[in-house]
Design a protein around this motif. Structure first.
Motif, PDB file in Angstrom:
ATOM      1  N   ASN A  38       0.807  -1.220   0.000  1.00  0.00           N
ATOM      2  CA  ASN A  38       0.000   0.000   0.000  1.00  0.00           C
ATOM      3  C   ASN A  38       0.844   1.275   0.000  1.00  0.00           C
ATOM      4  O   ASN A  38       0.301   2.369  -0.082  1.00  0.00           O
ATOM      5  CB  ASN A  38      -0.920   0.015   1.221  1.00  0.00           C
ATOM      6  CG  ASN A  38      -1.915  -1.126   1.175  1.00  0.00           C
ATOM      7  OD1 ASN A  38      -2.547  -1.351   0.151  1.00  0.00           O
ATOM      8  ND2 ASN A  38      -2.019  -1.870   2.259  1.00  0.00           N
ATOM      9  N   LEU A  39       2.144   1.130   0.118  1.00  0.00           N
ATOM     10  CA  LEU A  39       3.032   2.287   0.215  1.00  0.00           C
ATOM     11  C   LEU A  39       3.302   2.900  -1.150  1.00  0.00           C
ATOM     12  O   LEU A  39       3.535   2.200  -2.131  1.00  0.00           O
ATOM     13  CB  LEU A  39       4.359   1.866   0.865  1.00  0.00           C
ATOM     14  CG  LEU A  39       5.371   2.968   1.142  1.00  0.00           C
ATOM     15  CD1 LEU A  39       4.815   3.991   2.131  1.00  0.00           C
ATOM     16  CD2 LEU A  39       6.659   2.354   1.681  1.00  0.00           C
ATOM     17  N   ARG A  40       3.248   4.228  -1.175  1.00  0.00           N
ATOM     18  CA  ARG A  40       3.611   5.010  -2.365  1.00  0.00           C
ATOM     19  C   ARG A  40       4.709   5.972  -1.941  1.00  0.00           C
ATOM     20  O   ARG A  40       4.611   6.583  -0.882  1.00  0.00           O
ATOM     21  CB  ARG A  40       2.424   5.806  -2.884  1.00  0.00           C
ATOM     22  CG  ARG A  40       1.293   4.948  -3.388  1.00  0.00           C
ATOM     23  CD  ARG A  40       0.078   5.810  -3.741  1.00  0.00           C
ATOM     24  NE  ARG A  40      -0.912   5.042  -4.436  1.00  0.00           N
ATOM     25  CZ  ARG A  40      -0.969   4.898  -5.761  1.00  0.00           C
ATOM     26  NH1 ARG A  40      -0.092   5.508  -6.520  1.00  0.00           N
ATOM     27  NH2 ARG A  40      -1.897   4.155  -6.313  1.00  0.00           N
ATOM     28  N   ILE A  41       5.736   6.114  -2.771  1.00  0.00           N
ATOM     29  CA  ILE A  41       6.864   6.969  -2.429  1.00  0.00           C
ATOM     30  C   ILE A  41       7.163   7.914  -3.581  1.00  0.00           C
ATOM     31  O   ILE A  41       7.152   7.517  -4.752  1.00  0.00           O
ATOM     32  CB  ILE A  41       8.116   6.127  -2.116  1.00  0.00           C
ATOM     33  CG1 ILE A  41       7.926   5.368  -0.810  1.00  0.00           C
ATOM     34  CG2 ILE A  41       9.361   6.991  -2.051  1.00  0.00           C
ATOM     35  CD1 ILE A  41       9.108   4.532  -0.397  1.00  0.00           C
ATOM     36  N   THR A  42       7.437   9.151  -3.228  1.00  0.00           N
ATOM     37  CA  THR A  42       7.956  10.120  -4.182  1.00  0.00           C
ATOM     38  C   THR A  42       9.362  10.465  -3.734  1.00  0.00           C
ATOM     39  O   THR A  42       9.565  10.987  -2.632  1.00  0.00           O
ATOM     40  CB  THR A  42       7.096  11.398  -4.232  1.00  0.00           C
ATOM     41  OG1 THR A  42       5.755  11.038  -4.571  1.00  0.00           O
ATOM     42  CG2 THR A  42       7.642  12.386  -5.248  1.00  0.00           C
ATOM     43  N   LEU A  43      10.326  10.143  -4.564  1.00  0.00           N
ATOM     44  CA  LEU A  43      11.724  10.459  -4.284  1.00  0.00           C
ATOM     45  C   LEU A  43      11.999  11.863  -4.798  1.00  0.00           C
ATOM     46  O   LEU A  43      11.782  12.151  -5.978  1.00  0.00           O
ATOM     47  CB  LEU A  43      12.638   9.442  -4.965  1.00  0.00           C
ATOM     48  CG  LEU A  43      12.412   7.990  -4.542  1.00  0.00           C
ATOM     49  CD1 LEU A  43      13.103   7.040  -5.515  1.00  0.00           C
ATOM     50  CD2 LEU A  43      12.898   7.777  -3.128  1.00  0.00           C
ATOM     51  N   VAL A  44      12.447  12.741  -3.916  1.00  0.00           N
ATOM     52  CA  VAL A  44      12.659  14.141  -4.270  1.00  0.00           C
ATOM     53  C   VAL A  44      14.149  14.422  -4.290  1.00  0.00           C
ATOM     54  O   VAL A  44      14.860  14.130  -3.320  1.00  0.00           O
ATOM     55  CB  VAL A  44      11.964  15.081  -3.259  1.00  0.00           C
ATOM     56  CG1 VAL A  44      12.182  16.533  -3.645  1.00  0.00           C
ATOM     57  CG2 VAL A  44      10.479  14.771  -3.174  1.00  0.00           C
ATOM     58  N   GLY A  45      14.635  14.976  -5.393  1.00  0.00           N
ATOM     59  CA  GLY A  45      16.049  15.318  -5.477  1.00  0.00           C
ATOM     60  C   GLY A  45      16.461  15.621  -6.897  1.00  0.00           C
ATOM     61  O   GLY A  45      15.619  15.834  -7.767  1.00  0.00           O
ATOM     62  N   LEU A  46      17.767  15.629  -7.108  1.00  0.00           N
ATOM     63  CA  LEU A  46      18.297  15.842  -8.448  1.00  0.00           C
ATOM     64  C   LEU A  46      17.864  14.648  -9.293  1.00  0.00           C
ATOM     65  O   LEU A  46      18.317  13.528  -9.080  1.00  0.00           O
ATOM     66  CB  LEU A  46      19.814  15.956  -8.412  1.00  0.00           C
ATOM     67  CG  LEU A  46      20.387  17.085  -7.548  1.00  0.00           C
ATOM     68  CD1 LEU A  46      21.903  16.987  -7.461  1.00  0.00           C
ATOM     69  CD2 LEU A  46      19.960  18.442  -8.085  1.00  0.00           C
ATOM     70  N   SER A  47      16.970  14.889 -10.206  1.00  0.00           N
ATOM     71  CA  SER A  47      16.331  13.819 -10.968  1.00  0.00           C
ATOM     72  C   SER A  47      17.338  12.888 -11.629  1.00  0.00           C
ATOM     73  O   SER A  47      17.188  11.669 -11.573  1.00  0.00           O
ATOM     74  CB  SER A  47      15.403  14.421 -12.010  1.00  0.00           C
ATOM     75  OG  SER A  47      14.705  13.411 -12.679  1.00  0.00           O
ATOM     76  N   ASP A  48      18.375  13.438 -12.245  1.00  0.00           N
ATOM     77  CA  ASP A  48      19.362  12.596 -12.927  1.00  0.00           C
ATOM     78  C   ASP A  48      20.065  11.662 -11.949  1.00  0.00           C
ATOM     79  O   ASP A  48      20.290  10.488 -12.252  1.00  0.00           O
ATOM     80  CB  ASP A  48      20.397  13.448 -13.665  1.00  0.00           C
ATOM     81  CG  ASP A  48      19.815  14.148 -14.884  1.00  0.00           C
ATOM     82  OD1 ASP A  48      18.720  13.748 -15.335  1.00  0.00           O
ATOM     83  OD2 ASP A  48      20.453  15.098 -15.377  1.00  0.00           O
ATOM     84  N   ALA A  49      20.410  12.169 -10.775  1.00  0.00           N
ATOM     85  CA  ALA A  49      21.101  11.354  -9.769  1.00  0.00           C
ATOM     86  C   ALA A  49      20.186  10.252  -9.246  1.00  0.00           C
ATOM     87  O   ALA A  49      20.610   9.105  -9.080  1.00  0.00           O
ATOM     88  CB  ALA A  49      21.586  12.231  -8.617  1.00  0.00           C
ATOM     89  N   VAL A  50      18.927  10.585  -8.997  1.00  0.00           N
ATOM     90  CA  VAL A  50      17.968   9.591  -8.496  1.00  0.00           C
ATOM     91  C   VAL A  50      17.692   8.544  -9.577  1.00  0.00           C
ATOM     92  O   VAL A  50      17.713   7.340  -9.316  1.00  0.00           O
ATOM     93  CB  VAL A  50      16.662  10.265  -8.032  1.00  0.00           C
ATOM     94  CG1 VAL A  50      15.612   9.230  -7.681  1.00  0.00           C
ATOM     95  CG2 VAL A  50      16.927  11.188  -6.849  1.00  0.00           C
TER      96      VAL A  50
END
Length: 94
Positions: A23-35
């Motif tokens: 049920n978990l949803r995650i948004t990773l926030v950061g320098l898009s290219d690095a992520v």
């Protein structure tokens, strides 16, 4: 982007959390290219449950968080906190 080792640790840990909780949803926030470089194809199997939100600035380990929040309006920390404020996220982990 946080932590001593940045996305190389936080991204795999995030994927492990999503794998453990259907049920978990995650948004990773950061320098898009690095992520994205660490994500590669790892997130593809999770579909919309794993997203990336770009932030152009990063808070350095030697910066005071309050200074970063005031001065770096597009930092990963500030963008993530603003997402909670706007109701786009339920929590922020840094």
């Amino acid at each position: 982007m946080g932590g001593d080792h940045g996305p190389s640790v936080t991204v795999p840990a995030s994927l492990q959390a999503v794998r453990s909780d259907p049920n978990l949803r995650i948004t990773l926030v950061g320098l898009s290219d690095a992520v994205q470089a660490v994500l590669r194809d790892g997130a593809a199997s999770f579909g919309e449950r794993v997203k990336v939100r770009d932030a152009a600035q990063v808070v350095a380990m030697d910066e005071k968080p309050q200074d970063a929040l005031r001065k770096k309006k597009d930092s990963s920390m500030r963008v993530a906190i603003d997402m909670v404020k706007a109701g786009e996220a339920n929590a922020c982990v840094s």
